[in-house]
Design a protein around this motif. Structure first.
Motif, mmCIF file in Angstrom:
data_model
loop_
_atom_site.group_PDB
_atom_site.id
_atom_site.type_symbol
_atom_site.label_atom_id
_atom_site.label_comp_id
_atom_site.label_asym_id
_atom_site.label_seq_id
_atom_site.Cartn_x
_atom_site.Cartn_y
_atom_site.Cartn_z
ATOM 1 N N VAL B 97 92.232 -50.177 66.197
ATOM 2 C CA VAL B 97 91.057 -51.012 65.952
ATOM 3 C C VAL B 97 90.731 -51.700 67.273
ATOM 4 O O VAL B 97 91.555 -52.436 67.822
ATOM 5 N N PHE B 102 91.100 -57.992 67.604
ATOM 6 C CA PHE B 102 92.129 -56.969 67.844
ATOM 7 C C PHE B 102 92.240 -56.625 69.331
ATOM 8 O O PHE B 102 93.288 -56.205 69.792
ATOM 9 N N TRP B 222 91.981 -52.061 58.687
ATOM 10 C CA TRP B 222 93.215 -52.630 59.246
ATOM 11 C C TRP B 222 94.214 -53.024 58.164
ATOM 12 O O TRP B 222 95.387 -52.647 58.207
#
Lengths: 339, 241
Positions: B97, B102, B222
């Motif tokens: 990601v 992130f 995620w």
């Protein structure tokens, strides 16, 4: 209640170590294991263990241990530390039984850094990837992957009283003798002045000293015209890397396995324990030797560890010797002198 | 550059290093891995472990069984021979990601290179990388194969903590981080995959020589992927051949 020892008090660093976790350098994991392998082996041999059994490593620490689940045979070796069993002075470098309910007080060492407490049968923490040694950065091994804390319950094997009362001559710490190195792998990246600084000046252990490595204070070591950034390559125990500041760092048991600073030299394996036992503020001088000599010294050190078992003496004779000399105090004071 | 002839470097009485070059280059890394494989096949007495890096192979030895100078000369001679390139059948497709929380440096890296963030993601996920070295900390996989157009020197000051699974770049290197640690690299994204799990067999997901591709993955996925990884399921896809 399963056999255990209570760490009733702790001031300083302490962890469980064994012979180390080998075979994972290519995956980025250094071996850990004792900072002073000879003292560690001595503590284990005193209680009848194999030389690499899981034992406690104290780093500039004082501690109190209580037998809560029955008697325990134990021994302390390494940096000379005063010890008392329920208030009565007892000697290090000998094996003794801590009776059920009794307390052993270990004082911060008078000299040196690392002292080892071994128990008969070793500490029964879980083996992780083939070893019980703590690797703190990786949170592996030891007690639950961490350093020891006051109040910890340290698991023992079922019969922690095996062995007999024996003693060993303490190993001198050699706190001022030069630390021997083999130049390389990147000594060619330093100027002549830088090499001369490294080999002829006196450094001191800084406060940035732990199981990963000891940073040294002292004159800056000059790099050559190529500068101080290299493409990362592998480190070994004893690598002396010199970052841009010119202040050398000696990499030790829990070191990073690769690094991007040039390494001017490597401390020989036989002298790793000698630098490890130097405290912040104590001097370090380096002396370059050739590889053949380094190999001979490594073999002598291995022979020294292998011979410990044969050097165990009954405690009676030791007591008599000290009584005859009437110099127990003086003998203890002499532990830190050069051999 | 890769040297004409490899060099033998002293590392004390318990190791030596065979160095093939001084920069990060695919041919240099390939020779390191070829020597590593050749040594593994020969099982020379006294060798304990070998550590391949971008440009060198360090051989750790037992000083009771081997003398560094002698064993070193033997390995140096082998290193000078034309060694068969190592077949690398293992290819990992690693979900990443990118950006946002992130990969907090994605936008800055894009701005530095005058690219859109999407273009950085595209360039970072386009190559097939090779794991040239695992080091520094357990499971930290250093990759060879970064698009030179993304290369960027390290941040002036490191961050004290970067999360496990961080995907970052520093200089010409690309990294898959395993555990949380300080870092001065540029954080482009994160993978939910766990590359280092002490209780798992194998403990380490990636090996030196493995090939790696990054698969851009929506942030919405995620939580599901992280939960799967937490439960011990692989979220990186292993393709052989």
């Amino acid at each position: 209640m399963s056999a255990h020892l209570r760490l009733a008090r702790l001031a300083g660093a302490a962890s469980i170590q064994d012979g180390g976790r080998h075979g994972y350098l290519r995956y980025g994991l250094s071996a850990s294991g004792p900072m002073d392998p000879l003292a560690f082996a001595a503590a284990n041999r005193l209680v009848g263990n194999p030389a690499d059994a899981a034992a406690l490593e104290f780093g500039l620490a004082g501690a109190r241990l209580r037998a809560e689940s029955g008697a325990v045979r134990l021994a302390l070796a390494g940096a000379p530390s005063g010890m008392r069993l329920d208030g009565e002075p007892v000697a290090a470098h000998r094996s003794l039984v801590l009776p059920d309910g009794a307390e052993l007080t270990i004082e911060r060492p008078r000299e040196g850094v690392f002292a080892y407490l071994a128990v008969s049968g070793g500490f029964a923490v879980r083996s992780v990837m083939g070893s019980r040694a703590l690797h703190q950065r990786a949170a592996l091994g030891g007690l639950d992957g961490r350093a020891l804390r006051e109040g910890d319950r340290l698991p023992l094997t079922a019969s922690p009283t095996g062995g007999t009362d024996v003693c060993l001559d303490p190993v001198p710490l050699q706190r001022t003798a030069p630390i021997r190195v083999v130049l390389g792998p990147q000594d060619d990246l330093f100027s002549e002045t830088g090499l001369a600084t490294f080999l002829h000046e006196t450094f001191t252990v800084s406060n940035r000293a732990d199981r990963m490595g000891y940073q040294l204070d002292g004159p800056a070591i000059a790099h050559g015209p190529g500068g101080f950034n290299i493409v990362s390559d592998a480190t070994v125990a004893g690598s002396v890397q010199v970052p841009g500041s010119g202040r050398p760092i000696v990499l030790l048991a829990d070191r990073q396995t690769t690094g991007g600073y040039p390494k001017i030299a490597t401390v020989i394996s036989a002298d790793l324990r000698r630098i490890a036992q130097r405290r912040p503020g104590e001097p370090v001088r380096f002396e370059a030797i050739d590889l053949a000599t380094a190999t001979r010294l490594a073999r002598e050190e291995a022979a020294r560890i292998a011979a410990l078992g044969a050097q165990l003496k009954p405690v009676e004779s030791e007591t008599e010797r000290l009584m005859a000399a009437n110099l127990a105090g003086a003998a203890v004071d002499a532990l830190g002198t050069e051999d | 550059m890769t040297y004409d002839a490899p060099r033998l470097l002293a590392c004390g009485d318990t190791a030596f290093t065979i160095e093939f070059g001084e920069r990060i280059e695919a041919p240099c890394s390939a020779r390191v891995l070829a020597l590593d494989a050749a040594l593994a096949a020969r099982a020379l007495p006294g060798i304990r472990e070998t550590v391949p890096t971008y440009r060198s192979l360090t051989v750790h030895l037992d000083p009771l069984l081997a003398v560094p100078a002698e064993l070193g000369r033997l390995v140096l001679a082998l290193a000078g021979e034309p060694l068969a390139a190592v077949a690398t059948p293992r290819l990992w497709r690693v979900p990443v990601v990118y950006g946002g929380a992130f990969g907090i440096d994605l936008e800055a890296v894009a701005a530095h290179h005058g690219l859109a963030p999407e273009a950085v993601i595209e360039r970072h996920s386009a190559p097939e990388y090779r794991v040239a070295m695992i080091g520094f900390l357990p499971g930290y996989a250093y990759l060879e194969g970064l698009d030179p157009g993304l290369a960027l020197s390290r941040r002036p000051s490191p961050r004290p903590v970067t999360p496990a699974g961080t995907i970052s770049i520093g200089g010409a290197q690309a990294l898959v981080a395993s555990i949380a640690a300080p870092s001065g690299w540029h954080l482009l994204g994160r993978t939910p995959e766990r590359t280092f799990v002490p209780e798992r067999d194998p403990v380490f997901l990636l090996r030196p020589g493995d090939r790696v591709r990054f698969v851009p993955t929506p942030a919405a996925r995620w939580d599901a992927l992280a939960a799967a990884a937490e439960a011990g399921e692989p979220v990186a896809e292993l393709c052989q051949g």
